[in-house]
Motif scaffolding. Structure first.
Motif, PDB file in Angstrom:
ATOM      1  N   VAL A 116      34.256  37.044  43.879  1.00 17.29           N
ATOM      2  CA  VAL A 116      33.349  38.184  44.051  1.00 17.29           C
ATOM      3  C   VAL A 116      32.332  38.237  42.914  1.00 17.29           C
ATOM      4  O   VAL A 116      31.138  38.461  43.135  1.00 17.29           O
ATOM      5  CB  VAL A 116      34.151  39.501  44.107  1.00 17.29           C
ATOM      6  N   PHE A 117      32.798  38.020  41.690  1.00 19.01           N
ATOM      7  CA  PHE A 117      31.944  37.975  40.498  1.00 19.01           C
ATOM      8  C   PHE A 117      32.118  36.594  39.860  1.00 19.01           C
ATOM      9  O   PHE A 117      33.019  36.395  39.034  1.00 19.01           O
ATOM     10  CB  PHE A 117      32.331  39.068  39.496  1.00 19.01           C
ATOM     11  N   TYR A 120      32.776  36.161  36.025  1.00 21.25           N
ATOM     12  CA  TYR A 120      33.824  36.993  35.437  1.00 21.25           C
ATOM     13  C   TYR A 120      34.523  36.270  34.296  1.00 21.25           C
ATOM     14  O   TYR A 120      34.973  35.125  34.423  1.00 21.25           O
ATOM     15  CB  TYR A 120      34.850  37.361  36.513  1.00 21.25           C
ATOM     16  N   SER A 145      36.494  48.568  46.726  1.00 24.01           N
ATOM     17  CA  SER A 145      35.483  47.851  45.967  1.00 24.01           C
ATOM     18  C   SER A 145      36.115  47.356  44.671  1.00 24.01           C
ATOM     19  O   SER A 145      37.073  47.961  44.169  1.00 24.01           O
ATOM     20  CB  SER A 145      34.294  48.762  45.636  1.00 24.01           C
ATOM     21  N   SER A 147      35.468  46.883  40.805  1.00 21.95           N
ATOM     22  CA  SER A 147      34.623  47.349  39.704  1.00 21.95           C
ATOM     23  C   SER A 147      34.797  46.404  38.527  1.00 21.95           C
ATOM     24  O   SER A 147      35.929  46.093  38.134  1.00 21.95           O
ATOM     25  CB  SER A 147      35.023  48.775  39.299  1.00 21.95           C
ATOM     26  N   GLN A 156      29.513  47.203  37.406  1.00 25.15           N
ATOM     27  CA  GLN A 156      29.047  46.743  38.711  1.00 25.15           C
ATOM     28  C   GLN A 156      30.165  46.954  39.722  1.00 25.15           C
ATOM     29  O   GLN A 156      31.342  46.793  39.391  1.00 25.15           O
ATOM     30  CB  GLN A 156      28.698  45.258  38.683  1.00 25.15           C
ATOM     31  N   ARG A 157      29.798  47.303  40.959  1.00 19.02           N
ATOM     32  CA  ARG A 157      30.789  47.450  42.026  1.00 19.02           C
ATOM     33  C   ARG A 157      30.345  46.671  43.256  1.00 19.02           C
ATOM     34  O   ARG A 157      29.191  46.745  43.663  1.00 19.02           O
ATOM     35  CB  ARG A 157      30.995  48.919  42.401  1.00 19.02           C
ATOM     36  N   ARG A 158      31.291  45.930  43.827  1.00 17.78           N
ATOM     37  CA  ARG A 158      31.019  45.188  45.054  1.00 17.78           C
ATOM     38  C   ARG A 158      32.192  45.374  46.012  1.00 17.78           C
ATOM     39  O   ARG A 158      33.357  45.337  45.592  1.00 17.78           O
ATOM     40  CB  ARG A 158      30.809  43.697  44.757  1.00 17.78           C
ATOM     41  N   VAL A 159      31.873  45.569  47.281  1.00 18.08           N
ATOM     42  CA  VAL A 159      32.918  45.707  48.294  1.00 18.08           C
ATOM     43  C   VAL A 159      33.720  44.415  48.346  1.00 18.08           C
ATOM     44  O   VAL A 159      33.168  43.315  48.351  1.00 18.08           O
ATOM     45  CB  VAL A 159      32.307  46.022  49.671  1.00 18.08           C
ATOM     46  N   LEU A 160      35.047  44.544  48.380  1.00 15.39           N
ATOM     47  CA  LEU A 160      35.925  43.377  48.348  1.00 15.39           C
ATOM     48  C   LEU A 160      36.080  42.763  49.736  1.00 15.39           C
ATOM     49  O   LEU A 160      36.472  43.456  50.680  1.00 15.39           O
ATOM     50  CB  LEU A 160      37.313  43.784  47.848  1.00 15.39           C
ATOM     51  N   TYR A 165      40.647  40.786  48.323  1.00 18.05           N
ATOM     52  CA  TYR A 165      41.469  41.983  48.146  1.00 18.05           C
ATOM     53  C   TYR A 165      42.957  41.647  48.253  1.00 18.05           C
ATOM     54  O   TYR A 165      43.759  42.038  47.397  1.00 18.05           O
ATOM     55  CB  TYR A 165      41.089  43.027  49.186  1.00 18.05           C
TER      56      TYR A 165
END
Length: 322
Positions: A116-117, A120, A145, A147, A156-160, A165
């Motif tokens: 997702v990131f 990271y 999401s 965070s 930053q926040r992104r829907v998983l 998830y």
């Protein structure tokens, strides 16, 4: 009498005596165990259970086990030690970091986060999982999401995506299952029983790990709403620092309250709405007590029912195929 917060008020002395009597009967007479082991997290639930165990068996037959890992807050251990000292209970520390590293817990979690990131860096970035916080307004779905807060403090926040998830949750659940393994080691070494710390909110809505924190020999507070746990905590003499502390997951590196991770509402609101759902109270009566709209109450009714349905498998016992 008009519906209101009084419906959640306990006779704390009678409730304490009831729980303590059953704990003694089940553990000493039925299970033939000599005492109790409690996983002490520094939170309100385990603190209250520790107080009940001391009432039931005496401090000399209760062991408190602290089980931090590298994502745990040091505040948790400090509060746990303070409470154990107040209650006169032996407290031991079992750091689970090395074991979790050996199981691949952190590597598997990091792999999913990087999907997702991609940039990271677990050495500097803080992460947590969060749900939408607007349950009363929109009744939105429970879509998580991720965070991430960097070293610069920017979040930053992104829907998983579903796969990420599931992998993050599966990896982090190793923490709860490792803790239960450690509790049973100490219980079996002493011929003690493991005392669970799940409350009604956690059990009925599925906020626990199957065969992790959901596994124990007895669950003395599973029938009580979260706000009722606070009533018992005051009566039992739990330290003010723990009572005043915001309930957290203490699972991810970023500070994450139980409200933003799972429940989506303050417990003072949720418990009264849930009581209304449990007792078929019209949404309009619950709304009047909380000074919100009936539509907002209906949003919560649906969320509670959906969480209960979707987590039924967590509460199911192993089924026999004949």
């Amino acid at each position: 009498m008009q519906f209101g917060t009084h419906v959640l008020q306990l006779d704390v002395e009678a409730e304490t005596n009831h729980i303590v009597t059953l704990m003694r009967q089940i553990i000493q007479q039925d299970f033939r165990r000599r005492g109790a082991v409690v996983g002490l997290s520094g939170g309100i639930d385990s603190a209250t259970v520790l107080g009940l165990a001391v009432r039931a068996f005496g401090a000399e037959r209760v062991l408190a086990v602290m089980m931090p890992e590298k994502a745990s807050s040091p505040v948790s251990e400090a509060y746990a030690l303070q409470l154990a000292a107040k209650f006169g209970v032996q407290a031991i520390k079992e750091d689970l970091t090395a074991g979790l590293e050996g199981l691949g817990c952190y590597a598997r979690q990091d792999e999913a986060v990087r999907s997702v990131f991609p940039d990271y860096d677990p050495a500097v970035d803080k992460i947590k999982l969060v749900l939408p916080g607007d349950l009363l307004e929109r009744g939105s779905l429970n879509v998580y999401s991720l965070s991430l807060t960097g070293a610069d403090g920017v979040e930053q926040r992104r829907v998983l995506p579903v796969a990420a998830y599931l992998q993050i949750v599966a990896a982090s659940n190793m923490k709860q299952r490792s803790r239960m393994l450690m509790l049973y080691y100490h219980a079996e070494q002493r011929n003690y029983a493991v005392i669970g710390t799940a409350n009604r909110n956690e059990h009925a809505q599925g906020f626990f790990v199957k065969y992790g924190d959901g596994g124990a020999d007895i669950q003395p507070i599973q029938h009580l709403y979260k706000t009722q746990i606070y009533q018992l905590a005051h009566y039992l003499g739990v330290t003010q620092e723990i009572i005043a502390r915001t309930p957290t997951t203490d699972t991810y590196t970023a500070e994450c309250s139980q409200e933003e991770f799972y429940f989506r509402l303050p417990f003072e609101q949720m418990d009264l709405i849930w009581y209304g759902l449990d007792h078929d109270i019209p949404a309009a009566d619950v709304a009047a007590a909380l000074q919100i709209s009936p539509q907002q109450v209906e949003h919560v009714y649906r969320d509670l029912a959906q969480k209960s349905r979707s987590t039924e498998y967590l509460r199911a016992k192993p089924l026999m195929v004949r």
